[in-house]
Design a protein around this motif. Structure first.
Motif, mmCIF file in Angstrom:
data_model
loop_
_atom_site.group_PDB
_atom_site.id
_atom_site.type_symbol
_atom_site.label_atom_id
_atom_site.label_comp_id
_atom_site.label_asym_id
_atom_site.label_seq_id
_atom_site.Cartn_x
_atom_site.Cartn_y
_atom_site.Cartn_z
ATOM 1 N N SER A 166 11.187 14.850 13.608
ATOM 2 C CA SER A 166 10.155 14.529 12.612
ATOM 3 C C SER A 166 9.960 15.706 11.669
ATOM 4 O O SER A 166 8.827 16.130 11.396
ATOM 5 N N SER A 167 11.076 16.230 11.197
ATOM 6 C CA SER A 167 10.975 17.421 10.350
ATOM 7 C C SER A 167 11.726 17.240 9.040
ATOM 8 O O SER A 167 12.635 16.407 8.926
ATOM 9 N N PHE A 168 11.334 18.026 8.082
ATOM 10 C CA PHE A 168 11.971 18.031 6.768
ATOM 11 C C PHE A 168 11.830 19.458 6.243
ATOM 12 O O PHE A 168 11.026 19.754 5.370
ATOM 13 N N ASN A 169 12.629 20.354 6.784
ATOM 14 C CA ASN A 169 12.512 21.774 6.462
ATOM 15 C C ASN A 169 13.246 22.121 5.169
ATOM 16 O O ASN A 169 14.340 21.626 4.902
ATOM 17 N N LEU A 170 12.646 22.992 4.426
ATOM 18 C CA LEU A 170 13.191 23.439 3.141
ATOM 19 C C LEU A 170 13.922 24.751 3.340
ATOM 20 O O LEU A 170 13.412 25.648 4.035
ATOM 21 N N ARG A 171 15.100 24.883 2.708
ATOM 22 C CA ARG A 171 15.879 26.095 2.901
ATOM 23 C C ARG A 171 16.423 26.599 1.563
ATOM 24 O O ARG A 171 16.625 25.823 0.616
ATOM 25 N N LYS A 172 16.667 27.897 1.572
ATOM 26 C CA LYS A 172 17.371 28.499 0.435
ATOM 27 C C LYS A 172 18.156 29.676 0.982
ATOM 28 O O LYS A 172 17.606 30.503 1.732
ATOM 29 N N PRO A 173 19.441 29.790 0.656
ATOM 30 C CA PRO A 173 20.286 30.824 1.253
ATOM 31 C C PRO A 173 19.897 32.243 0.828
ATOM 32 O O PRO A 173 20.009 33.176 1.612
ATOM 33 N N SER A 174 19.454 32.387 -0.425
ATOM 34 C CA SER A 174 19.148 33.720 -0.925
ATOM 35 C C SER A 174 17.948 33.629 -1.873
ATOM 36 O O SER A 174 18.034 33.030 -2.946
ATOM 37 N N VAL A 175 16.861 34.230 -1.461
ATOM 38 C CA VAL A 175 15.606 34.093 -2.208
ATOM 39 C C VAL A 175 15.559 35.084 -3.369
ATOM 40 O O VAL A 175 15.984 36.238 -3.245
ATOM 41 N N HIS A 176 15.023 34.617 -4.463
ATOM 42 C CA HIS A 176 14.826 35.453 -5.651
ATOM 43 C C HIS A 176 13.338 35.743 -5.806
ATOM 44 O O HIS A 176 12.486 34.959 -5.357
ATOM 45 N N TRP A 177 13.008 36.842 -6.466
ATOM 46 C CA TRP A 177 11.585 37.198 -6.631
ATOM 47 C C TRP A 177 10.811 36.080 -7.310
ATOM 48 O O TRP A 177 9.625 35.856 -7.040
ATOM 49 N N SER A 178 11.472 35.330 -8.167
ATOM 50 C CA SER A 178 10.783 34.272 -8.900
ATOM 51 C C SER A 178 10.453 33.067 -8.024
ATOM 52 O O SER A 178 9.763 32.146 -8.464
ATOM 53 N N ASP A 179 10.944 33.078 -6.785
ATOM 54 C CA ASP A 179 10.615 31.983 -5.863
ATOM 55 C C ASP A 179 9.241 32.150 -5.234
ATOM 56 O O ASP A 179 8.769 31.240 -4.544
ATOM 57 N N ALA A 180 8.612 33.282 -5.445
ATOM 58 C CA ALA A 180 7.265 33.492 -4.890
ATOM 59 C C ALA A 180 6.322 32.444 -5.473
ATOM 60 O O ALA A 180 6.150 32.354 -6.691
ATOM 61 N N ALA A 181 5.752 31.640 -4.600
ATOM 62 C CA ALA A 181 4.913 30.513 -5.026
ATOM 63 C C ALA A 181 4.343 29.854 -3.787
ATOM 64 O O ALA A 181 4.551 30.312 -2.667
ATOM 65 N N GLU A 182 3.639 28.759 -4.014
ATOM 66 C CA GLU A 182 3.136 27.951 -2.906
ATOM 67 C C GLU A 182 4.015 26.703 -2.825
ATOM 68 O O GLU A 182 4.323 26.074 -3.840
ATOM 69 N N TYR A 183 4.405 26.347 -1.611
ATOM 70 C CA TYR A 183 5.300 25.209 -1.415
ATOM 71 C C TYR A 183 4.580 24.136 -0.600
ATOM 72 O O TYR A 183 4.006 24.421 0.454
ATOM 73 N N PHE A 184 4.650 22.926 -1.112
ATOM 74 C CA PHE A 184 3.969 21.813 -0.468
ATOM 75 C C PHE A 184 4.980 20.754 -0.046
ATOM 76 O O PHE A 184 5.796 20.306 -0.842
ATOM 77 N N CYS A 185 4.862 20.347 1.197
ATOM 78 C CA CYS A 185 5.613 19.208 1.693
ATOM 79 C C CYS A 185 4.720 17.991 1.548
ATOM 80 O O CYS A 185 3.494 18.072 1.751
ATOM 81 N N ALA A 186 5.289 16.870 1.153
ATOM 82 C CA ALA A 186 4.480 15.673 0.949
ATOM 83 C C ALA A 186 5.208 14.454 1.480
ATOM 84 O O ALA A 186 6.438 14.413 1.540
ATOM 85 N N MET A 187 4.419 13.473 1.851
ATOM 86 C CA MET A 187 4.972 12.245 2.404
ATOM 87 C C MET A 187 4.361 11.061 1.673
ATOM 88 O O MET A 187 3.131 10.990 1.526
#
Lengths: 114, 113
Positions: free
Chosen positions: B72-93
């Motif tokens: 029951s998961s839906f995980n978000l991934r990114k191989p290499s994070v950039h400084w501009s990725d700093a933010a709030e991330y929301f999962c929604a259904m």
């Protein structure tokens, strides 16, 4: 051009006042929404309109009254503002009410009630 | 009752490191799942979505997510994070009729040099 726009971006007002937030979308969508994001960043849907008809009305105080003059606009009027109404209010739109439709969000209106 | 849980409220990663943000859902059927990103002072932007088919979905900005029904998961991934990725991330259904959307509480991502 901004797809979903909201005015004002910031709103500071006194308790007891009445205020309105406007939302417009230029995407040609049929469905529009209002969300409230509280201080803990929790997003909760308030209302949804499809073709100017109210279809979702979550448990929101009746001091909040949405109005949709046409499909491109969904305004939110709040009467007798309370401290707890301070939040960020987001407008969104989608093509229609299909469950697979993507919702496009406006930039938010930051409301502070003093 | 349907719900979306994001167990991590705040995550800090180094720039260039890999990232995984967790999302678990509770729903009786197959949900439609989304990840949104909210940059400071901005609205929400859709990163990716899953409806059916391939359980690994690609999104914008180099993000991907994997739907795992058994967990029951839906995980978000990114191989290499950039400084501009700093933010709030929301999962929604999205579940039920009329676009009833349930959001998780969000995960705030901090990226350090």
């Amino acid at each position: 051009d901004t797809a979903v726009s909201q005015t004002p971006k910031y709103l500071v007002t006194q308790m007891g006042n009445d205020k309105s937030i406007k939302c417009e979308q230029n995407l040609g969508h049929d469905t529009m929404y209002w969300y409230k994001q509280d201080s803990k960043k929790f997003l909760k849907i308030m209302f949804s309109y499809n073709n100017k008809e109210l279809i979702i009305n979550e448990t929101v105080p009746n001091r909040f009254s949405p109005k949709s003059p046409d499909k491109a606009h969904l305004n939110l009027h709040i009467n007798s503002l309370e401290l707890g109404d301070s939040a960020v209010y987001f407008c969104a739109s989608s093509q229609d009410t299909g469950i697979q439709e993507t919702q496009y969000f406006g930039p938010g209106t930051r409301l502070l009630v003093l | 009752a349907q719900s979306v849980t994001q167990p991590d409220i705040h995550i800090t990663v180094s720039e260039g490191a890999s990232l995984e943000l967790r999302c678990n859902y509770s729903y009786g059927a197959t949900p439609y799942l989304f990840w949104y990103v909210q940059s400071p002072g901005q609205g929400l932007q859709l990163l990716l979505k899953y409806f059916s088919g391939d359980t690994l979905v690609q999104g914008i900005k180099g993000f991907e997510a994997e739907f795992k029904r058994s967990q029951s998961s839906f995980n978000l991934r990114k191989p290499s994070v950039h400084w501009s990725d700093a933010a709030e991330y929301f999962c929604a259904m999205h579940s039920g009729g009329y676009q009833k959307v349930t959001f998780g509480i969000g995960t705030k991502l901090q990226v350090i040099p």
